[in-house]
Scaffold this motif. Structure first.
Motif, PDB file in Angstrom:
ATOM      1  N   VAL A  88      -4.847   6.589  -2.692  1.00 51.72           N
ATOM      2  CA  VAL A  88      -4.290   5.446  -1.983  1.00 51.72           C
ATOM      3  C   VAL A  88      -4.237   4.302  -2.991  1.00 51.72           C
ATOM      4  CG1 VAL A  88      -4.545   3.868  -0.038  1.00 51.72           C
ATOM      5  CG2 VAL A  88      -5.372   6.220   0.145  1.00 51.72           C
ATOM      6  N   TYR A  89      -3.103   3.628  -3.038  1.00 48.71           N
ATOM      7  CA  TYR A  89      -2.886   2.588  -4.035  1.00 48.71           C
ATOM      8  C   TYR A  89      -2.499   1.284  -3.354  1.00 48.71           C
ATOM      9  CZ  TYR A  89      -2.820   6.579  -7.137  1.00 48.71           C
ATOM     10  OH  TYR A  89      -3.173   7.713  -7.814  1.00 48.71           O
ATOM     11  N   LYS A  90      -2.790   0.182  -4.053  1.00 44.51           N
ATOM     12  CA  LYS A  90      -2.315  -1.111  -3.579  1.00 44.51           C
ATOM     13  C   LYS A  90      -1.783  -1.875  -4.769  1.00 44.51           C
ATOM     14  CE  LYS A  90      -6.392  -4.112  -3.820  1.00 44.51           C
ATOM     15  NZ  LYS A  90      -7.280  -4.987  -3.038  1.00 44.51           N
ATOM     16  N   ALA A  91      -0.812  -2.723  -4.506  1.00 48.24           N
ATOM     17  CA  ALA A  91      -0.255  -3.616  -5.517  1.00 48.24           C
ATOM     18  C   ALA A  91      -0.318  -5.030  -4.964  1.00 48.24           C
ATOM     19  CB  ALA A  91       1.181  -3.237  -5.847  1.00 48.24           C
ATOM     20  N   VAL A  92      -0.808  -5.943  -5.789  1.00 44.35           N
ATOM     21  CA  VAL A  92      -0.912  -7.352  -5.410  1.00 44.35           C
ATOM     22  C   VAL A  92      -0.038  -8.164  -6.366  1.00 44.35           C
ATOM     23  CG1 VAL A  92      -2.466  -9.302  -5.077  1.00 44.35           C
ATOM     24  CG2 VAL A  92      -3.269  -6.974  -4.601  1.00 44.35           C
ATOM     25  N   PRO A  93       1.052  -8.753  -5.867  1.00 44.38           N
ATOM     26  CA  PRO A  93       1.918  -9.543  -6.732  1.00 44.38           C
ATOM     27  C   PRO A  93       1.209 -10.762  -7.319  1.00 44.38           C
ATOM     28  CG  PRO A  93       3.040  -8.983  -4.701  1.00 44.38           C
ATOM     29  CD  PRO A  93       1.600  -8.625  -4.520  1.00 44.38           C
ATOM     30  N   GLU A  94       1.527 -11.035  -8.579  1.00 49.64           N
ATOM     31  CA  GLU A  94       1.013 -12.224  -9.252  1.00 49.64           C
ATOM     32  C   GLU A  94       2.114 -13.264  -9.446  1.00 49.64           C
ATOM     33  OE1 GLU A  94      -0.658 -10.422 -12.757  1.00 49.64           O
ATOM     34  OE2 GLU A  94      -2.605 -10.215 -11.779  1.00 49.64           O
ATOM     35  N   ASN A  95       3.358 -12.802  -9.581  1.00 47.32           N
ATOM     36  CA  ASN A  95       4.517 -13.683  -9.719  1.00 47.32           C
ATOM     37  C   ASN A  95       5.662 -13.087  -8.926  1.00 47.32           C
ATOM     38  OD1 ASN A  95       3.499 -15.583 -11.824  1.00 47.32           O
ATOM     39  ND2 ASN A  95       3.321 -13.684 -12.979  1.00 47.32           N
ATOM     40  N   ILE A  96       6.440 -13.965  -8.277  1.00 48.93           N
ATOM     41  CA  ILE A  96       7.566 -13.514  -7.455  1.00 48.93           C
ATOM     42  C   ILE A  96       8.785 -14.383  -7.765  1.00 48.93           C
ATOM     43  CG2 ILE A  96       8.434 -13.187  -5.099  1.00 48.93           C
ATOM     44  CD1 ILE A  96       5.537 -12.871  -4.168  1.00 48.93           C
ATOM     45  N   TRP A  97       9.950 -13.728  -7.878  1.00 50.49           N
ATOM     46  CA  TRP A  97      11.215 -14.423  -8.059  1.00 50.49           C
ATOM     47  C   TRP A  97      12.220 -13.865  -7.062  1.00 50.49           C
ATOM     48  CZ3 TRP A  97       8.327 -12.232 -11.887  1.00 50.49           C
ATOM     49  CH2 TRP A  97       7.851 -13.063 -12.901  1.00 50.49           C
ATOM     50  N   ILE A  98      13.243 -14.670  -6.746  1.00 50.96           N
ATOM     51  CA  ILE A  98      14.375 -14.175  -5.966  1.00 50.96           C
ATOM     52  C   ILE A  98      15.619 -14.279  -6.847  1.00 50.96           C
ATOM     53  CG2 ILE A  98      13.451 -14.665  -3.679  1.00 50.96           C
ATOM     54  CD1 ILE A  98      15.164 -17.227  -3.667  1.00 50.96           C
ATOM     55  N   SER A  99      16.582 -13.427  -6.580  1.00 56.78           N
ATOM     56  CA  SER A  99      17.806 -13.460  -7.375  1.00 56.78           C
ATOM     57  C   SER A  99      18.638 -14.669  -6.998  1.00 56.78           C
ATOM     58  CB  SER A  99      18.602 -12.156  -7.180  1.00 56.78           C
ATOM     59  OG  SER A  99      18.929 -11.974  -5.827  1.00 56.78           O
ATOM     60  N   ALA A 100      19.313 -15.200  -7.997  1.00 56.27           N
ATOM     61  CA  ALA A 100      20.202 -16.352  -7.815  1.00 56.27           C
ATOM     62  C   ALA A 100      21.170 -16.370  -8.990  1.00 56.27           C
ATOM     63  CB  ALA A 100      19.402 -17.648  -7.779  1.00 56.27           C
TER      64      ALA A 100
ATOM     65  N   PHE B 158       0.846  -1.189   0.000  1.00 54.15           N
ATOM     66  CA  PHE B 158       0.000   0.000   0.000  1.00 54.15           C
ATOM     67  C   PHE B 158       0.884   1.243   0.000  1.00 54.15           C
ATOM     68  CE2 PHE B 158      -2.555  -3.163   2.346  1.00 54.15           C
ATOM     69  CZ  PHE B 158      -3.712  -3.151   1.582  1.00 54.15           C
ATOM     70  N   TRP B 159       0.405   2.307  -0.640  1.00 56.03           N
ATOM     71  CA  TRP B 159       1.086   3.588  -0.586  1.00 56.03           C
ATOM     72  C   TRP B 159       0.111   4.708  -0.944  1.00 56.03           C
ATOM     73  CZ3 TRP B 159       1.422   0.252  -4.641  1.00 56.03           C
ATOM     74  CH2 TRP B 159       1.233   0.759  -5.925  1.00 56.03           C
ATOM     75  N   VAL B 160       0.498   5.931  -0.585  1.00 59.97           N
ATOM     76  CA  VAL B 160      -0.263   7.124  -0.920  1.00 59.97           C
ATOM     77  C   VAL B 160       0.606   7.939  -1.859  1.00 59.97           C
ATOM     78  CG1 VAL B 160      -1.296   9.252  -0.034  1.00 59.97           C
ATOM     79  CG2 VAL B 160      -1.480   7.135   1.285  1.00 59.97           C
ATOM     80  N   SER B 161      -0.001   8.450  -2.918  1.00 62.38           N
ATOM     81  CA  SER B 161       0.778   9.196  -3.893  1.00 62.38           C
ATOM     82  C   SER B 161      -0.082  10.275  -4.547  1.00 62.38           C
ATOM     83  CB  SER B 161       1.305   8.237  -4.964  1.00 62.38           C
ATOM     84  OG  SER B 161       2.190   8.918  -5.834  1.00 62.38           O
ATOM     85  N   ALA B 162       0.583  11.243  -5.122  1.00 59.60           N
ATOM     86  CA  ALA B 162      -0.121  12.280  -5.880  1.00 59.60           C
ATOM     87  C   ALA B 162      -0.757  11.651  -7.112  1.00 59.60           C
ATOM     88  CB  ALA B 162       0.860  13.376  -6.292  1.00 59.60           C
ATOM     89  N   LYS B 163      -1.995  12.002  -7.373  1.00 59.67           N
ATOM     90  CA  LYS B 163      -2.694  11.441  -8.532  1.00 59.67           C
ATOM     91  C   LYS B 163      -2.078  11.903  -9.845  1.00 59.67           C
ATOM     92  CE  LYS B 163      -7.124  10.432  -6.483  1.00 59.67           C
ATOM     93  NZ  LYS B 163      -8.561  10.422  -6.722  1.00 59.67           N
ATOM     94  N   TYR B 164      -1.407  13.065  -9.828  1.00 59.41           N
ATOM     95  CA  TYR B 164      -0.802  13.572 -11.054  1.00 59.41           C
ATOM     96  C   TYR B 164       0.614  13.023 -11.287  1.00 59.41           C
ATOM     97  CZ  TYR B 164       1.225  16.820  -7.689  1.00 59.41           C
ATOM     98  OH  TYR B 164       1.867  17.355  -6.606  1.00 59.41           O
ATOM     99  N   ALA B 165       1.162  12.253 -10.326  1.00 61.35           N
ATOM    100  CA  ALA B 165       2.495  11.669 -10.503  1.00 61.35           C
ATOM    101  C   ALA B 165       2.477  10.697 -11.683  1.00 61.35           C
ATOM    102  CB  ALA B 165       2.921  10.940  -9.227  1.00 61.35           C
ATOM    103  N   ARG B 166       3.574  10.618 -12.387  1.00 56.88           N
ATOM    104  CA  ARG B 166       3.650   9.763 -13.576  1.00 56.88           C
ATOM    105  C   ARG B 166       3.266   8.322 -13.264  1.00 56.88           C
ATOM    106  NH1 ARG B 166       8.493  10.116 -17.554  1.00 56.88           N
ATOM    107  NH2 ARG B 166       6.985  11.185 -18.852  1.00 56.88           N
ATOM    108  N   HIS B 167       3.750   7.769 -12.136  1.00 57.89           N
ATOM    109  CA  HIS B 167       3.419   6.366 -11.838  1.00 57.89           C
ATOM    110  C   HIS B 167       1.929   6.194 -11.561  1.00 57.89           C
ATOM    111  CE1 HIS B 167       4.697   8.030  -7.869  1.00 57.89           C
ATOM    112  NE2 HIS B 167       3.589   7.438  -7.481  1.00 57.89           N
ATOM    113  N   SER B 168       1.291   7.183 -10.956  1.00 53.15           N
ATOM    114  CA  SER B 168      -0.156   7.108 -10.722  1.00 53.15           C
ATOM    115  C   SER B 168      -0.915   7.145 -12.047  1.00 53.15           C
ATOM    116  CB  SER B 168      -0.613   8.261  -9.829  1.00 53.15           C
ATOM    117  OG  SER B 168       0.030   8.208  -8.567  1.00 53.15           O
ATOM    118  N   GLN B 169      -0.490   8.004 -12.947  1.00 53.92           N
ATOM    119  CA  GLN B 169      -1.111   8.061 -14.271  1.00 53.92           C
ATOM    120  C   GLN B 169      -0.900   6.750 -15.029  1.00 53.92           C
ATOM    121  OE1 GLN B 169       0.006  11.628 -16.459  1.00 53.92           O
ATOM    122  NE2 GLN B 169       0.129  12.772 -14.530  1.00 53.92           N
TER     123      GLN B 169
END
Length: 120
Positions: A91-103, A11-22
């Motif tokens: 207010v935004y949320k991100a839900v991962p669909e795939n996860i990897w670890i470095s190796a 979860f995070w809060v961000s400006a709606k006009y920020a590039r990532h929000s757009q």
């Protein structure tokens, strides 16, 4: 998938006009990378995620997000009224669909190993 959503939601809060929000409004598919920058170069492990991101519009979901952020140390989140239906912050949320670890791969170079999140 419900277990994944409860366990690995960001979860995070961000400006709606920020590039990532757009960008999220235009295409909810995002990538997240987390590395430990406190360890010597070449010794850390990274976590890579493909996720879907959403702007929250429901007051209950926003309250839940703020409760999660408070548990992580955010002492003064805005009130729900300041973000639901607001024009400046969301207010935004991100839900991962795939996860990897470095190796290391078979050549000793940067590789990734998929994590079976349903087995965790």
């Amino acid at each position: 998938m419900q277990h994944l959503m409860r366990t690995y939601t960001f979860f995070w809060v961000s400006a709606k006009y920020a590039r990532h929000s757009q960008n999220i409004r235009a295409n909810p598919r995002i990538a997240i990378v987390v590395y430990d920058s406190t360890v010597p170069p070449g010794t850390g492990k990274g976590v890579y995620m493909e996720a879907r991101a959403y702007e929250l519009t429901d007051s209950r979901e926003c309250s839940h997000a703020f409760a999660c952020l408070r548990r992580r140390g955010w002492e003064h989140p805005p009130s729900v009224d300041m973000v639901v239906g607001a024009t400046l912050r969301g207010v935004y949320k991100a839900v991962p669909e795939n996860i990897w670890i470095s190796a290391e791969d078979s050549n000793g170079l940067d590789g990734r190993v998929e994590v079976d999140v349903l087995e965790m």
